[in-house]
Design an enzyme around this catalytic site. Sequence first.
Site, PDB file in Angstrom:
ATOM      1  NE  ARG A 152      -4.144  -1.876   0.458  1.00 18.72           N
ATOM      2  CZ  ARG A 152      -5.130  -1.956   1.265  1.00 18.72           C
ATOM      3  NH1 ARG A 152      -5.277  -0.982   2.300  1.00 18.72           N
ATOM      4  NH2 ARG A 152      -5.580  -2.230   1.389  1.00 18.72           N
ATOM      5  NE  ARG A 204      -7.271   5.245   2.931  1.00 25.98           N
ATOM      6  CZ  ARG A 204      -7.734   4.304   3.673  1.00 25.98           C
ATOM      7  NH1 ARG A 204      -9.016   4.648   3.849  1.00 25.98           N
ATOM      8  NH2 ARG A 204      -6.972   3.262   3.642  1.00 25.98           N
ATOM      9  NE  ARG A 233      -9.903   7.693  -2.492  1.00 30.00           N
ATOM     10  CZ  ARG A 233     -10.967   7.955  -2.111  1.00 30.00           C
ATOM     11  NH1 ARG A 233     -11.929   8.803  -3.118  1.00 30.00           N
ATOM     12  NH2 ARG A 233     -11.409   7.800  -1.010  1.00 30.00           N
ATOM     13  CG  ASP A 283      -9.179  -2.790  -4.319  1.00 31.61           C
ATOM     14  OD1 ASP A 283      -8.412  -2.329  -3.097  1.00 31.61           O
ATOM     15  OD2 ASP A 283      -9.433  -3.968  -4.121  1.00 31.61           O
ATOM     16  CE1 TYR A 290     -12.725  -7.629   1.523  1.00 30.20           C
ATOM     17  CE2 TYR A 290     -11.124  -8.795   0.425  1.00 30.20           C
ATOM     18  CZ  TYR A 290     -11.289  -7.811   1.678  1.00 30.20           C
ATOM     19  OH  TYR A 290     -10.361  -7.353   3.001  1.00 30.20           O
TER      20      TYR A 290
HETATM   21  O1  CP3 Z   1      -0.110  -1.738  -2.562  1.00 17.91           O
HETATM   22  C1  CP3 Z   1      -0.844  -0.834  -3.982  1.00 17.91           C
HETATM   23  O2  CP3 Z   1       0.145   1.339  -3.491  1.00 17.91           O
HETATM   24  C2  CP3 Z   1      -1.203  -1.077  -4.699  1.00 17.91           C
HETATM   25  C3  CP3 Z   1      -2.341  -0.546  -4.116  1.00 17.91           C
HETATM   26  C4  CP3 Z   1      -3.301  -1.567  -3.771  1.00 17.91           C
HETATM   27  C5  CP3 Z   1      -4.335  -1.240  -3.510  1.00 17.91           C
HETATM   28  N1  CP3 Z   1      -5.200  -2.054  -2.873  1.00 17.91           N
HETATM   29  C6  CP3 Z   1      -5.280  -0.131  -2.930  1.00 17.91           C
HETATM   30  C7  CP3 Z   1      -6.394   0.684  -2.555  1.00 17.91           C
HETATM   31  C8  CP3 Z   1      -3.611  -2.707  -3.220  1.00 17.91           C
HETATM   32  C9  CP3 Z   1      -1.746  -3.970  -4.082  1.00 17.91           C
HETATM   33  C10 CP3 Z   1      -3.969  -3.530  -2.692  1.00 17.91           C
HETATM   34  C11 CP3 Z   1      -4.786  -4.542  -2.461  1.00 17.91           C
HETATM   35  C12 CP3 Z   1      -5.972  -5.165  -1.901  1.00 17.91           C
HETATM   36  N2  CP3 Z   1      -7.287  -4.639  -2.148  1.00 17.91           N
HETATM   37  C13 CP3 Z   1      -6.263  -5.841  -1.106  1.00 17.91           C
HETATM   38  C14 CP3 Z   1      -4.980  -6.924  -0.604  1.00 17.91           C
HETATM   39  C15 CP3 Z   1      -3.630  -6.321   0.366  1.00 17.91           C
HETATM   40  C16 CP3 Z   1      -4.301  -6.259   1.717  1.00 17.91           C
HETATM   41  O3  CP3 Z   1      -3.898  -4.813   2.079  1.00 17.91           O
HETATM   42  O4  CP3 Z   1      -4.413  -7.383   2.561  1.00 17.91           O
HETATM   43  C17 CP3 Z   1      -7.242  -6.042  -0.259  1.00 17.91           C
HETATM   44  C18 CP3 Z   1      -7.099  -6.910   0.852  1.00 17.91           C
HETATM   45  C19 CP3 Z   1      -7.778  -4.840  -0.648  1.00 17.91           C
HETATM   46  C20 CP3 Z   1      -9.385  -4.799  -0.736  1.00 17.91           C
HETATM   47  C21 CP3 Z   1      -9.787  -3.170  -0.083  1.00 17.91           C
HETATM   48  N3  CP3 Z   1      -9.308  -2.536  -1.213  1.00 17.91           N
HETATM   49  C22 CP3 Z   1     -10.329  -3.264   1.396  1.00 17.91           C
HETATM   50  C23 CP3 Z   1     -10.500  -4.322   2.661  1.00 17.91           C
HETATM   51  C24 CP3 Z   1      -9.853  -1.761   0.976  1.00 17.91           C
HETATM   52  C25 CP3 Z   1     -10.746  -0.741   2.191  1.00 17.91           C
HETATM   53  C26 CP3 Z   1      -9.662  -0.552   3.257  1.00 17.91           C
HETATM   54  C27 CP3 Z   1      -8.964   0.870   3.910  1.00 17.91           C
HETATM   55  O5  CP3 Z   1      -8.046   0.677   4.279  1.00 17.91           O
HETATM   56  O6  CP3 Z   1      -9.945   1.656   3.514  1.00 17.91           O
HETATM   57  C28 CP3 Z   1      -9.762  -1.303  -0.452  1.00 17.91           C
HETATM   58  C29 CP3 Z   1      -9.134   0.284  -0.755  1.00 17.91           C
HETATM   59  C30 CP3 Z   1      -8.353   0.276  -1.111  1.00 17.91           C
HETATM   60  N4  CP3 Z   1      -7.391   0.018  -1.712  1.00 17.91           N
HETATM   61  C31 CP3 Z   1      -7.591   1.750  -0.881  1.00 17.91           C
HETATM   62  C32 CP3 Z   1      -5.992   1.750  -1.063  1.00 17.91           C
HETATM   63  C33 CP3 Z   1      -4.922   3.028  -1.945  1.00 17.91           C
HETATM   64  C34 CP3 Z   1      -7.600   2.723   0.684  1.00 17.91           C
HETATM   65  C35 CP3 Z   1      -8.555   3.555  -0.715  1.00 17.91           C
HETATM   66  C36 CP3 Z   1      -8.968   4.758  -0.053  1.00 17.91           C
HETATM   67  O7  CP3 Z   1      -9.922   5.506   0.597  1.00 17.91           O
HETATM   68  O8  CP3 Z   1      -8.368   5.873  -0.967  1.00 17.91           O
END
Ligand code: CP3
Length: 347
Positions: free
Chosen positions: A23, A27, A36, A72, A148
């Site tokens: 990640r 944010r 965003r 994502d 999911y």
């Molecule tokens: O790592 C990176 O910088 C690349 C981008 C990336 C995102 N999600 C962006 C994201 C990657 C590799 C993921 C993978 C992902 N997405 C996983 C597997 C890795 C992990 O964290 O276990 C999972 C389970 C997801 C599903 C997902 N997407 C969730 C549960 C959430 C909400 C969680 C949160 O932190 O709010 C997201 C949203 C998400 N994906 C964000 C980002 C930067 C936050 C979105 C925002 O509000 O801007």
Amino acid sequence: MSRLFERAVRGESVERFPVWMMRQAGRYLPGYRAIRAKTPFLDLCRTPELAAEVTLEPIELFGMDASIVFADILLTADAMGIEVTFPDKGGPKFLSPIRTPADVDRVHAADEERTRCVADTVSILRRELPAETSLIGFSAAPFTLCAYMIEGGSSRDYLITRQFAHAHPAAFERLLGLVADALIPYLKEQAAAGAGVLQLFDTWGAVLEPELHRRWVIPMTKRVIDGLGADRVPVIYFPGLGGEGRLEAATATGADALSVDWQTDLASAYARVGDQVRLQGNLDPAILLTDPETIRARTHAMLSQVPAGKAHLVNLGHGIHKDTPPENAAAFIDAAQSFQPRQDASA
Ligand code: CP3
């Protein structure tokens, strides 16, 4: 050219350990928050120029050795007919999750038009990244994507998914197979567009009991990796939170490296599986909420557990927390890149 991160994933000897952060575009960064503020999350994922811009931000600020395309894991569920939304609070939500065997019939082969944006972002990135920076493509592993789809969003214990697996094993297996087969072309497309490494995220892979883990989680991940073909790029598998007890099992996926969470004891992980795969991880993301001095000390303490001659892939044990001060992320990257690995003839 032979990039440091790719050499390390392949287990070649390296002069220092490469580093990136799960990640790393997100944010905690001001540029990301500014984009965003004007752009819904899914629109950001689906606009290659913007997705590339947020991917590059941490590389420009901190100079990690690898970059991961901004996207994502849930985009593939959406492309298979299980529509996902990202509300401002509470994490992702599926409007109609899979709750019965009949619901599995709603899942169709992935509409590649809907995920092409990710390969398009990869192409832009490979042109714009420094030549020495690796580019990682990714997807979920089958179990986590299915979890999911069934659960309908994030969950503490994935009770509905576990219930579904026990109540409807045939339907569950069919769903896993559909998802596994959809992930193969999606990952191949990212590699063809320029991703030199692929990572499979099985964040919830360890919630199933050992017997079901052996029956479904591992073979379905192996099916994806095998499906990439003999000339595939290296693959890193994240066997999930609480996955320490599943590391030996995870080596059977055929992945080149395993990414371990912060609850995993790195020295014993190396003793158990370090001759079969490379390891990635595993600093507790909470440490990045402290101060640069603590971060430096904890990072060096972690890396001194790596046996001499091993090429460790430095990372966090899970995604960086949104409240992390950027200067603390900088301290982590710098601590990793300045660490002197122990050298040994037995490498
Ligand atoms: O790592 C990176 O910088 C690349 C981008 C990336 C995102 N999600 C962006 C994201 C990657 C590799 C993921 C993978 C992902 N997405 C996983 C597997 C890795 C992990 O964290 O276990 C999972 C389970 C997801 C599903 C997902 N997407 C969730 C549960 C959430 C909400 C969680 C949160 O932190 O709010 C997201 C949203 C998400 N994906 C964000 C980002 C930067 C936050 C979105 C925002 O509000 O801007």
